[in-house]
Design an enzyme around this catalytic site. Sequence first.
Site, PDB file in Angstrom:
ATOM      1  CG  HIS A   1      -2.026   0.937   1.302  1.00 15.56           C
ATOM      2  ND1 HIS A   1      -2.409   1.743   0.275  1.00 15.56           N
ATOM      3  CD2 HIS A   1      -2.816   1.277   2.371  1.00 15.56           C
ATOM      4  CE1 HIS A   1      -3.387   2.540   0.680  1.00 15.56           C
ATOM      5  NE2 HIS A   1      -3.659   2.288   1.946  1.00 15.56           N
TER       6      HIS A   1
ATOM      7  CG  HIS B   1      -4.425   0.486  -8.247  1.00  9.53           C
ATOM      8  ND1 HIS B   1      -5.755   0.390  -7.931  1.00  9.53           N
ATOM      9  CD2 HIS B   1      -3.888   1.401  -7.425  1.00  9.53           C
ATOM     10  CE1 HIS B   1      -6.018   1.260  -6.972  1.00  9.53           C
ATOM     11  NE2 HIS B   1      -4.921   1.882  -6.631  1.00  9.53           N
TER      12      HIS B   1
ATOM     13  CG  ASP C   1       2.802   4.197  -3.935  1.00  7.70           C
ATOM     14  OD1 ASP C   1       1.913   3.350  -3.821  1.00  7.70           O
ATOM     15  OD2 ASP C   1       2.891   5.200  -3.204  1.00  7.70           O
TER      16      ASP C   1
HETATM   17  C1  SDX Z   1      -1.561   2.087  -3.321  1.00 10.38           C
HETATM   18  O1  SDX Z   1      -6.210   0.596  -3.210  1.00 10.38           O
HETATM   19  C2  SDX Z   1      -5.767   1.769  -3.438  1.00 10.38           C
HETATM   20  O2  SDX Z   1      -6.473   2.646  -3.954  1.00 10.38           O
HETATM   21  C3  SDX Z   1      -4.341   2.018  -3.000  1.00 10.38           C
HETATM   22  C4  SDX Z   1      -3.735   3.346  -3.446  1.00 10.38           C
HETATM   23  C5  SDX Z   1      -4.350   4.519  -2.733  1.00 10.38           C
HETATM   24  O3  SDX Z   1      -4.281   5.641  -3.285  1.00 10.38           O
HETATM   25  O4  SDX Z   1      -4.785   4.347  -1.569  1.00 10.38           O
HETATM   26  O5  SDX Z   1      -3.894   3.494  -4.844  1.00 10.38           O
HETATM   27  C6  SDX Z   1      -2.239   3.392  -3.109  1.00 10.38           C
HETATM   28  O6  SDX Z   1      -1.499   1.289  -2.424  1.00 10.38           O
HETATM   29  C7  SDX Z   1      -1.020   1.768  -4.691  1.00 10.38           C
HETATM   30  C8  SDX Z   1      -0.398   0.338  -4.768  1.00 10.38           C
HETATM   31  C9  SDX Z   1       1.007   0.396  -4.152  1.00 10.38           C
HETATM   32  N1  SDX Z   1       1.561  -0.987  -4.066  1.00 10.38           N
HETATM   33  C10 SDX Z   1       2.530  -1.398  -4.885  1.00 10.38           C
HETATM   34  O7  SDX Z   1       3.015  -0.729  -5.784  1.00 10.38           O
HETATM   35  C11 SDX Z   1       3.022  -2.809  -4.576  1.00 10.38           C
HETATM   36  C12 SDX Z   1       3.166  -3.622  -5.869  1.00 10.38           C
HETATM   37  N2  SDX Z   1       1.839  -3.898  -6.424  1.00 10.38           N
HETATM   38  C13 SDX Z   1       1.277  -5.215  -6.210  1.00 10.38           C
HETATM   39  O8  SDX Z   1       1.610  -5.785  -4.982  1.00 10.38           O
HETATM   40  C14 SDX Z   1      -0.192  -5.292  -6.616  1.00 10.38           C
HETATM   41  O9  SDX Z   1      -0.307  -4.713  -7.850  1.00 10.38           O
HETATM   42  C15 SDX Z   1      -1.255  -4.708  -5.696  1.00 10.38           C
HETATM   43  C16 SDX Z   1      -1.151  -5.241  -4.317  1.00 10.38           C
HETATM   44  C17 SDX Z   1      -1.182  -3.225  -5.681  1.00 10.38           C
HETATM   45  C18 SDX Z   1      -2.605  -5.109  -6.258  1.00 10.38           C
HETATM   46  O10 SDX Z   1      -2.610  -6.451  -6.270  1.00 10.38           O
HETATM   47  P1  SDX Z   1      -3.933  -7.333  -6.536  1.00 10.38           P
HETATM   48  O11 SDX Z   1      -5.047  -6.484  -7.016  1.00 10.38           O
HETATM   49  O12 SDX Z   1      -4.167  -8.161  -5.323  1.00 10.38           O
HETATM   50  O13 SDX Z   1      -3.502  -8.190  -7.766  1.00 10.38           O
HETATM   51  P2  SDX Z   1      -2.508  -9.401  -7.690  1.00 10.38           P
HETATM   52  O14 SDX Z   1      -1.408  -9.125  -6.685  1.00 10.38           O
HETATM   53  O15 SDX Z   1      -3.315 -10.636  -7.518  1.00 10.38           O
HETATM   54  O16 SDX Z   1      -1.846  -9.335  -9.137  1.00 10.38           O
HETATM   55  C19 SDX Z   1      -2.537  -9.851 -10.257  1.00 10.38           C
HETATM   56  C20 SDX Z   1      -1.421 -10.420 -11.140  1.00 10.38           C
HETATM   57  C21 SDX Z   1      -0.542 -11.409 -10.374  1.00 10.38           C
HETATM   58  O17 SDX Z   1      -0.003 -12.312 -11.327  1.00 10.38           O
HETATM   59  P3  SDX Z   1      -0.356 -13.888 -11.114  1.00 10.38           P
HETATM   60  O18 SDX Z   1       0.157 -14.229  -9.733  1.00 10.38           O
HETATM   61  O19 SDX Z   1      -1.878 -13.966 -11.201  1.00 10.38           O
HETATM   62  O20 SDX Z   1       0.373 -14.546 -12.236  1.00 10.38           O
HETATM   63  O21 SDX Z   1      -0.534  -9.372 -11.556  1.00 10.38           O
HETATM   64  C22 SDX Z   1       0.753  -9.594 -11.006  1.00 10.38           C
HETATM   65  C23 SDX Z   1       0.591 -10.582  -9.868  1.00 10.38           C
HETATM   66  O22 SDX Z   1       1.776 -11.327  -9.697  1.00 10.38           O
HETATM   67  N3  SDX Z   1       1.212  -8.333 -10.439  1.00 10.38           N
HETATM   68  C24 SDX Z   1       2.488  -7.975 -10.347  1.00 10.38           C
HETATM   69  C25 SDX Z   1       2.464  -6.709  -9.754  1.00 10.38           C
HETATM   70  N4  SDX Z   1       1.207  -6.348  -9.506  1.00 10.38           N
HETATM   71  C26 SDX Z   1       0.431  -7.363  -9.936  1.00 10.38           C
HETATM   72  N5  SDX Z   1       3.607  -8.610 -10.695  1.00 10.38           N
HETATM   73  C27 SDX Z   1       4.751  -7.944 -10.447  1.00 10.38           C
HETATM   74  N6  SDX Z   1       4.826  -6.725  -9.876  1.00 10.38           N
HETATM   75  C28 SDX Z   1       3.705  -6.079  -9.534  1.00 10.38           C
HETATM   76  N7  SDX Z   1       3.765  -4.873  -8.966  1.00 10.38           N
END
Ligand code: SDX
Length: 372
Positions: free
Chosen positions: A220, A258, A309
């Site tokens: 997050h 996201h 971010d």
């Molecule tokens: C914020 O919710 C909000 O509105 C939050 C926010 C706000 O203003 O409050 O926008 C602020 O928190 C932004 C997000 C910051 N976090 C990061 O940058 C951390 C990296 N991102 C990931 O951990 C991920 O994208 C999440 C946690 C943000 C979202 O994840 P989801 O929706 O649970 O999706 P997922 O993790 O299940 O990903 C779906 C697929 C997966 O592949 P498979 O396992 O299905 O093969 O996409 C891949 C993931 O591995 N993936 C990524 C990735 N994000 C998704 N792979 C590599 N790097 C990434 N960053």
Amino acid sequence: MTEIKEGLKGVVIAQSNICFIDGAKGELVYSGINIHELAEQAQFEEVIFLLLHQRLPKQSELSELKSFLAENSTLPGAVLEILRQLPKDMEPMASLRTAVSTLSAFDPNLDNTELNTQQQRILKLCAQIPSIVAAIERIRQGKEVIAPDPKLSLAANFLYMLRGEKPDEIAVRAMDVALILHADHGFNASTFAARVTTSTLSDVYSAVTSAIGTLKGPLHGGANQQVMQMLLKIGDQDPVDFIKKALANKGKIMGFGHRVYRTEDPRATHLRRMSQQLCESTGQQKFFEMSQKIEQFMNNEKKINANVDFYSATVYYSLGIPADLYTLLFAMSRISGWGAHILEQYKNNSLIRPRAEYIGPRDQHYIPIAQR
Ligand code: SDX
């Protein structure tokens, strides 16, 4: 068989007047006004008012809000004393969480939960959190804590209290826009944590402390700090090779992806432009170029977009802010969104209490320890 909505993905649990997000179109709207218009034309103080009242302030209301923020941005001496007592190497987000929690002890009428009193509490937190963040940095640097200058805007005051000198207009505008872009984002994890705490009719300080603890996580708000640390770790290596290795190890690339956006996060659009301008003007363009290569790879190969971010990291870096303060800057802004949601939850409350499907053992019996 109960359908489990893991991570509450896609679950709508309430109606809200505060923020609209269209994840497919990459649209973000604060109480009816598109983020692009606010980023280009508004001041952060106007956005605080907009989130709390669902309309922009008149000039007199904006002046009154600015005066209130200026008058309430100093910290109780005891809070500064507590910050001075904390270990110098304490995580800054943990120090912020501690300081905000401590502020409840200096609230003279904590049991007064009338909405306008709650609103004043939230505005005071909007004023005090930047002072706490600056104090955390000054204290760990062994420098004197700078008192806020009531003539300065919230963004300018923060930079002044952090650096000990009046900031230039470019830095102030960049900070102001960054605060606008981070102010609210619907039922994100930290806002939801604040609403869960509020739904038990607990106090504002407990709700904000819950939110700070939740924002701290690298999935997050903690991602922006991780982005900068990644860029610094890449150094002179090829950024794409670095990312490929990280992905091969099943790592998540911070600043990408996201839960809601399925296209570009509209906040990244502004932060990318700001990063390019600020990196070039401060001689840090290598970090912007590195970021661009990473973004192109993630877009083309992984079909994953940058989120808020990714480019905020190099914006803050070019402003000379230490990486482990970036999530605190997120909190300095998001306190306005958290506050709006806390008030909205109070106004139309229902205890937030979901269920779980039990899959553990059944029909077990107590066995005296001598027989185990
Ligand atoms: C914020 O919710 C909000 O509105 C939050 C926010 C706000 O203003 O409050 O926008 C602020 O928190 C932004 C997000 C910051 N976090 C990061 O940058 C951390 C990296 N991102 C990931 O951990 C991920 O994208 C999440 C946690 C943000 C979202 O994840 P989801 O929706 O649970 O999706 P997922 O993790 O299940 O990903 C779906 C697929 C997966 O592949 P498979 O396992 O299905 O093969 O996409 C891949 C993931 O591995 N993936 C990524 C990735 N994000 C998704 N792979 C590599 N790097 C990434 N960053």
